[in-house]
Write a protein that holds these residues in place. Structure first.
Motif, PDB file in Angstrom:
ATOM      1  N   ILE A 189      52.284  24.482  55.655  1.00 21.75           N
ATOM      2  CA  ILE A 189      53.183  24.866  55.712  1.00 21.75           C
ATOM      3  C   ILE A 189      53.930  25.564  56.004  1.00 21.75           C
ATOM      4  CG2 ILE A 189      52.887  27.258  54.668  1.00 21.75           C
ATOM      5  CD1 ILE A 189      49.595  27.361  54.677  1.00 21.75           C
ATOM      6  N   ALA A 190      53.788  25.389  57.511  1.00 27.62           N
ATOM      7  CA  ALA A 190      55.799  26.042  58.111  1.00 27.62           C
ATOM      8  C   ALA A 190      56.448  24.162  57.877  1.00 27.62           C
ATOM      9  CB  ALA A 190      55.713  26.205  59.236  1.00 27.62           C
ATOM     10  N   ARG A 191      56.317  23.004  57.661  1.00 27.70           N
ATOM     11  CA  ARG A 191      56.544  22.348  57.342  1.00 27.70           C
ATOM     12  C   ARG A 191      57.381  22.346  55.812  1.00 27.70           C
ATOM     13  NH1 ARG A 191      54.705  15.999  57.752  1.00 27.70           N
ATOM     14  NH2 ARG A 191      57.075  14.710  57.336  1.00 27.70           N
ATOM     15  N   ALA A 192      56.361  22.613  55.003  1.00 22.21           N
ATOM     16  CA  ALA A 192      56.494  22.553  53.164  1.00 22.21           C
ATOM     17  C   ALA A 192      57.524  24.432  53.442  1.00 22.21           C
ATOM     18  CB  ALA A 192      55.341  22.945  52.813  1.00 22.21           C
ATOM     19  N   ALA A 193      57.743  24.939  53.709  1.00 22.95           N
ATOM     20  CA  ALA A 193      58.403  26.012  53.972  1.00 22.95           C
ATOM     21  C   ALA A 193      60.150  24.972  54.673  1.00 22.95           C
ATOM     22  CB  ALA A 193      57.953  27.020  54.603  1.00 22.95           C
ATOM     23  N   ILE A 194      59.780  24.972  55.820  1.00 22.28           N
ATOM     24  CA  ILE A 194      61.146  24.636  56.225  1.00 22.28           C
ATOM     25  C   ILE A 194      62.072  24.071  55.763  1.00 22.28           C
ATOM     26  CG2 ILE A 194      62.446  23.496  58.717  1.00 22.28           C
ATOM     27  CD1 ILE A 194      59.293  25.147  60.129  1.00 22.28           C
ATOM     28  N   GLY A 195      61.114  22.574  55.063  1.00 20.61           N
ATOM     29  CA  GLY A 195      62.341  21.403  54.011  1.00 20.61           C
ATOM     30  C   GLY A 195      62.420  21.903  53.296  1.00 20.61           C
ATOM     31  N   SER A 196      62.353  23.470  52.802  1.00 19.09           N
ATOM     32  CA  SER A 196      62.413  23.934  50.777  1.00 19.09           C
ATOM     33  C   SER A 196      64.306  23.742  51.074  1.00 19.09           C
ATOM     34  CB  SER A 196      61.496  24.914  50.688  1.00 19.09           C
ATOM     35  OG  SER A 196      61.442  26.170  51.060  1.00 19.09           O
ATOM     36  N   SER A 197      64.200  24.801  49.589  1.00 12.19           N
ATOM     37  CA  SER A 197      65.537  25.196  49.892  1.00 12.19           C
ATOM     38  C   SER A 197      65.931  26.720  50.395  1.00 12.19           C
ATOM     39  CB  SER A 197      65.986  25.421  48.404  1.00 12.19           C
ATOM     40  OG  SER A 197      64.800  26.384  47.819  1.00 12.19           O
ATOM     41  N   ALA A 198      64.269  27.423  50.519  1.00 11.90           N
ATOM     42  CA  ALA A 198      64.658  28.949  51.579  1.00 11.90           C
ATOM     43  C   ALA A 198      64.774  28.190  52.783  1.00 11.90           C
ATOM     44  CB  ALA A 198      63.492  29.354  50.839  1.00 11.90           C
ATOM     45  N   GLY A 199      63.868  27.059  53.248  1.00  9.83           N
ATOM     46  CA  GLY A 199      64.289  27.150  54.594  1.00  9.83           C
ATOM     47  C   GLY A 199      65.659  26.392  55.116  1.00  9.83           C
ATOM     48  N   HIS A 200      65.881  25.567  55.016  1.00  4.61           N
ATOM     49  CA  HIS A 200      67.530  25.110  54.302  1.00  4.61           C
ATOM     50  C   HIS A 200      68.816  27.034  54.456  1.00  4.61           C
ATOM     51  CE1 HIS A 200      66.898  21.470  53.963  1.00  4.61           C
ATOM     52  NE2 HIS A 200      66.774  20.985  53.044  1.00  4.61           N
ATOM     53  N   VAL A 201      68.150  27.829  53.765  1.00  7.87           N
ATOM     54  CA  VAL A 201      68.468  28.955  54.238  1.00  7.87           C
ATOM     55  C   VAL A 201      68.968  30.062  55.376  1.00  7.87           C
ATOM     56  CG1 VAL A 201      69.211  30.876  53.339  1.00  7.87           C
ATOM     57  CG2 VAL A 201      69.209  29.263  51.815  1.00  7.87           C
ATOM     58  N   TRP A 202      67.507  29.820  55.679  1.00  8.64           N
ATOM     59  CA  TRP A 202      67.017  30.182  57.512  1.00  8.64           C
ATOM     60  C   TRP A 202      67.760  30.118  58.097  1.00  8.64           C
ATOM     61  CZ3 TRP A 202      61.277  29.088  55.996  1.00  8.64           C
ATOM     62  CH2 TRP A 202      60.495  30.060  54.789  1.00  8.64           C
TER      63      TRP A 202
END
Length: 355
Positions: A189-202
């Motif tokens: 879940i963390a890997r998918a979230a970090i690799g998402s567009s939201a993750g780039h904004v984080w």
């Protein structure tokens, strides 16, 4: 070269996961490192705890390492995962499906509300607000409203609603596999979230929040999203703690959150595997150093050695200071540092030969 690196990127985690899956079938052990053979209940419980804290540390790293949010209240959401299911199962006598659904709702609703308030401020003010909410949770647990939390005594969990294979010492291996499934789910879940567009904004918020605002994005919704996600994952780690240890008031303290911060920094904040390494290693050392501190061989040493070796927190603190000073990027950065050192030495030798 890139293709080989891509293969290793997936092969190494898969190999580690496969090795961890077969641990309960191994009849040998690691003396001094583990309390007994791999297949013994005591060792499996300790390894399960290490896996749980690896996952919880990764949930905290989503906030601290990848978004730059220093929270002192992450223990509150872990405690929700401990106390809410315990109250539902024991005091309200709910079934397991209803309890898990209740936990899922609470693990989203509470951080959504508290995060919406906390994220109105930034920096140290944000840290203090999260600490205040965590302290409020501690007070609620200690005052034992309606006799629900048990105060300092905790709650004796009613296990009637739990599957039989999760109850009893002989079934520790199933709890171990459940903990392994938890950390694997958190990682994916963390890997998918970090690799998402939201993750780039984080990560952009972590590096320069003002720049994110300049390009037309509002940081607040993204910070609230990662806050809720991190809390949700931590709450399920609390449920795992409930199954392994039971209800203990220590999980509500701010010290618990500081421990998560140490785990993340020890392993390497903002890296793929740093929080996992830090959470696993810190928990293993914490429990094993406590056991070794009372051994007769340690007590027979001269005071100059016996006193520090009898204090596990002193040794863990010394390790933390050493990592911060000599490996600033955490333990996860060691392979790249070693490769860089070897490359520099080879380059120096080449220059000497050429000269």
């Amino acid at each position: 070269m890139r293709k080989g690196g891509g293969v290793l990127r997936y092969a190494v985690p898969a190999a580690v996961l496969a090795l961890l899956v077969v641990v309960p079938f191994l009849s040998f052990g690691l003396p001094r490192v583990l309390p007994g053979p791999f297949d013994s209940p005591g060792t499996l419980q300790l390894l399960a705890l290490c896996l749980v804290f690896a996952g919880v540390a990764l949930s905290y790293d989503l906030l601290f390492g990848f978004t730059g949010l220093l929270s002192f209240g992450h223990a509150l959401y872990f405690a929700l995962g401990v106390y809410m299911p315990a109250i539902a199962l024991t005091e309200w006598e709910w079934g397991l499906p209803a309890t898990l659904a209740f936990l899922a709702v609470v693990a989203i609703a509470v951080p959504l509300v508290l995060g919406a308030v906390s994220l109105r401020v930034a920096g140290i003010a944000f840290a203090m607000v999260t600490l205040a909410f965590a302290q409020a949770g501690t007070v609620i647990v200690q005052t034992n409203p309606g006799g629900l939390t048990g105060g300092e005594e905790g709650i004796v969990l009613n296990v009637d609603a739990l599957p039989d294979f999760f109850v009893g010492v002989v079934n520790t291996k199933y709890l171990y596999w459940l903990a392994l499934a938890y950390v694997a789910a958190v990682f994916l879940i963390a890997r998918a979230a970090i690799g998402s567009s939201a993750g780039h904004v984080w990560r952009a918020i972590r590096d320069n929040e003002r720049r994110v605002e300049v390009i037309g994005l509002r940081p607040y919704p993204y910070k609230l999203l990662v806050f809720v996600l991190a809390a949700f994952l931590a709450a399920w780690g609390g449920f795992m703690w409930l199954l392994l240890i039971g209800v203990t008031p220590e999980v509500t303290t701010a010290t618990f959150t500081l421990t998560l911060l140490v785990m993340v920094v020890l392993g390497g904040a903002g890296t793929r595997f740093g929080a996992l390494i830090g959470g696993f290693l810190y928990t293993l050392l914490d429990y094993r150093l406590r056991s070794l501190a009372g051994e007769e061989k340690i007590q027979e040493l001269p005071d100059v050695l016996r006193i520090p070796l009898s204090e596990p927190l002193f040794l863990l603190g010394a390790l933390f200071v050493a990592v911060v000073f000599f490996v600033p990027g955490g333990l996860a950065s060691l392979p790249s540092r070693i490769r860089s050192l070897v490359a520099r030495r080879r380059a120096a030798r080449t220059d000497e030969v050429a000269a």
